[in-house]
Design an enzyme around this catalytic site. Sequence first.
Site, mmCIF file in Angstrom:
data_model
loop_
_atom_site.group_PDB
_atom_site.id
_atom_site.type_symbol
_atom_site.label_atom_id
_atom_site.label_comp_id
_atom_site.label_asym_id
_atom_site.label_seq_id
_atom_site.Cartn_x
_atom_site.Cartn_y
_atom_site.Cartn_z
ATOM 1 N N ASP A 194 35.061 -44.896 -33.587
ATOM 2 C CA ASP A 194 35.258 -43.351 -34.321
ATOM 3 C C ASP A 194 35.789 -42.582 -34.543
ATOM 4 O O ASP A 194 37.167 -42.261 -33.460
ATOM 5 C CB ASP A 194 34.201 -42.961 -33.308
ATOM 6 C CG ASP A 194 33.858 -41.567 -33.817
ATOM 7 O OD1 ASP A 194 32.967 -41.207 -34.711
ATOM 8 O OD2 ASP A 194 34.014 -40.228 -33.471
ATOM 9 N N GLU A 207 37.011 -46.495 -38.027
ATOM 10 C CA GLU A 207 36.245 -45.450 -39.003
ATOM 11 C C GLU A 207 37.517 -44.209 -39.490
ATOM 12 O O GLU A 207 37.712 -43.604 -38.460
ATOM 13 C CB GLU A 207 34.884 -44.505 -38.391
ATOM 14 C CG GLU A 207 34.350 -43.726 -39.735
ATOM 15 C CD GLU A 207 34.219 -42.250 -38.700
ATOM 16 O OE1 GLU A 207 33.388 -40.997 -39.167
ATOM 17 O OE2 GLU A 207 33.986 -41.685 -38.018
#
EC number: 2.4.1.18
Length: 726
Positions: A407, A460
């Site tokens: 993330d 990401e």
Amino acid sequence: MSNRMSTDNGDIQALIRAEHGNPFAFLGPHDQDGVVQVRTWQPGALEVQLLDEDGQLIGPMDEPVPGLFTRALDQRRRYRLRIHWNGGVQETEDPYAFGPQLGEMDVYLFGEGNHRRLGQCFGAQPWVADGVSGVRFVVWAPNARRVSVVGNFNSWDGRRHPMRLHPGGGIWELFIPRLGPGEVYKYEILGQDGLLPLKADPVALATEKPPATGSVVASGTDFQWGDQQWMDERAGRQSNTRPLAIYEVHTGSWRQTSEAGGEPLGWAELAEQLIPYVQDMGFTHVELLPVMEHPFGGSWGYQPLSQFAPTARHGTPADFAGFVDACHRAGIGVILDWVPAHFPGDAHGLGLFDGTALYEYAHPFEGWHPDWDTHIYNLGRTEVHGFMLASALHWLREYHVDGLRVDAVASMLYRDYSRKSGEWIPNRHGGRENLEAIEFLRHLNDVVATEAPGALVIAEESTAWPGVSQPTREGGLGFTGKWNMGWMHDTLNYIKEDPLHRRHHHQQITFGLLYAFTEHFILPISHDEVVHGKGSLLGKMPGDRWQQFANLRLYLSFMWSHPGKKLLFMGCEFGQWREWSHDAQLDWYLLSYDDHRGVHDLVRELNRLYTEQPALHQRDHSADGFQWLIGDDSSNSVYAWLRRGEDGAMVLVVHNFTPVLRSDYRVGVPEAGGWQILLNSDDHAFAGSGAGSKGEVWTEERDSHGQPCSLRLDLPPLGTLILARP
């Protein structure tokens, strides 16, 4: 003698003030004046008796000052303590009679940032020392003056179990006899400036169920796995040439025990309900929003504090292992979202862990994230680098997880991410790149490739950082895949437009193909696109109800036929109307309506075609697998391309982004003969109007679009046709 008394008084006063940083130097058995003096510190005890190793009474212990009990032995021998409390009698071995239990190699590897099995070494480990069962506690707190283990077993009294410090490494340890799995504990830490809030264990393997914040002694990692076939085949299943269709799930709100706001399902219930659903829908993998324990449910797991413990909201660590095992035995891979970028500032967490900025950068321009009000990991610190590396390997090895989606990578790469001028600190070269985080990510990917072969590590990453999914040996970051955020933003902006105006935004569809093969892209329609006022995926579609559903079917067909692996957030597969809420389960009742069920059936069929047609997945990351046929028909908002497999197989894809039936639309193709229509997104089977070509269509000997022959197709309104040579 007076010198010894002075020394003893200093130790006693330090114990009374709960400031003794070296309790093993005074407590336990010590040779003194030809005898063995046994000392134990039990504040609040009524009486303490000394027993031999068989439990026979040696005699009562003296209490020269309140709480300190002593007795002399004529020689060293094993002994026990019988402690009389107000509420009962406790019998146990003396923790301070045991030598160091942590190996020097463990201390060395941790200090080097290269201890890759912290979850089996640090934290609370069920342990046997000198034939005695108990729990060994190990924690890193180099700037603490004293660290104690506290829990119900000692009435949360930090005076009772101060720990041993390993000089030079900043590691504290203590073996507590007769404790076992299930005990709740924390650390009481005396910092340089005073006592800190009780801290949860950074390497806890289990936790209390939130809102409780205690760490829990886990029972060990002796789960009996049944997924050997999957693990043996995983590298092949997850190669770039295989289909990857990911169903993204928030485990707390996929389904609940009651439609009217029930509890989250347990791991066993999720295995019983989620796995058959994913199998039926044809997804190859599930991706779970972070399951690492997190105090605030509203963070959806993206503010975790226990990087080694699955959330207790769904059960025990063994229950989670059972879920992963069941997925594998059903042929489904498991990807976890993982957050090495930042952590929340809860008092019991990692922030100022020993009274200093230990896990985070000290300066707020480096160590505080302005977007999320969280601490930023100081990955330039060797021990923190190793801590996070060990966390990643823990999930991949101990839980057989098949991949990590990392993330907020963009926030890690840039020191000025979301910061104004003058509010960030340049790197040592004066640049904006976070060199420590870059080194960590590259090291992470190299280590995972070696120690968890076949596992995915997906970034990401929302910027144009070059080489995210290129090997580190070629200067890349080494990820196996990258979310294509640019594709997602462009295509969603396009599909939101009134079809009348789409001709003016034609390039938003074509632009992504200019860079589609520069990375190993995954096309993400994730949870981020259906929260915070963005509305649902269906709610983004323009027009009346019929057009909204037709647009949704068209968009999903476009996504599944576009180069790149696929990711779809739960609820999008049946067109949930409302925006996703983590507090409520999905609106499953909508499947009783034909149009919602039609979208659902379409996604199932798209997954089937994507998996069964090699041309749709084998060359997702190669320009050789894609060929434009029509990319410039902006007046009709029509696009057509070929997807090519490794064996020469071809699939023709034609999209009509207007609500107009386009009869006899000519598309050039490279091969003469019959072409079978594999899918029409406007088919009655998907609650469409049934317009457009069906069955098999034949070429005409008329060149078009640079091809030697062509097809005349009836393009369904707001629809996709997918065709292949029989």
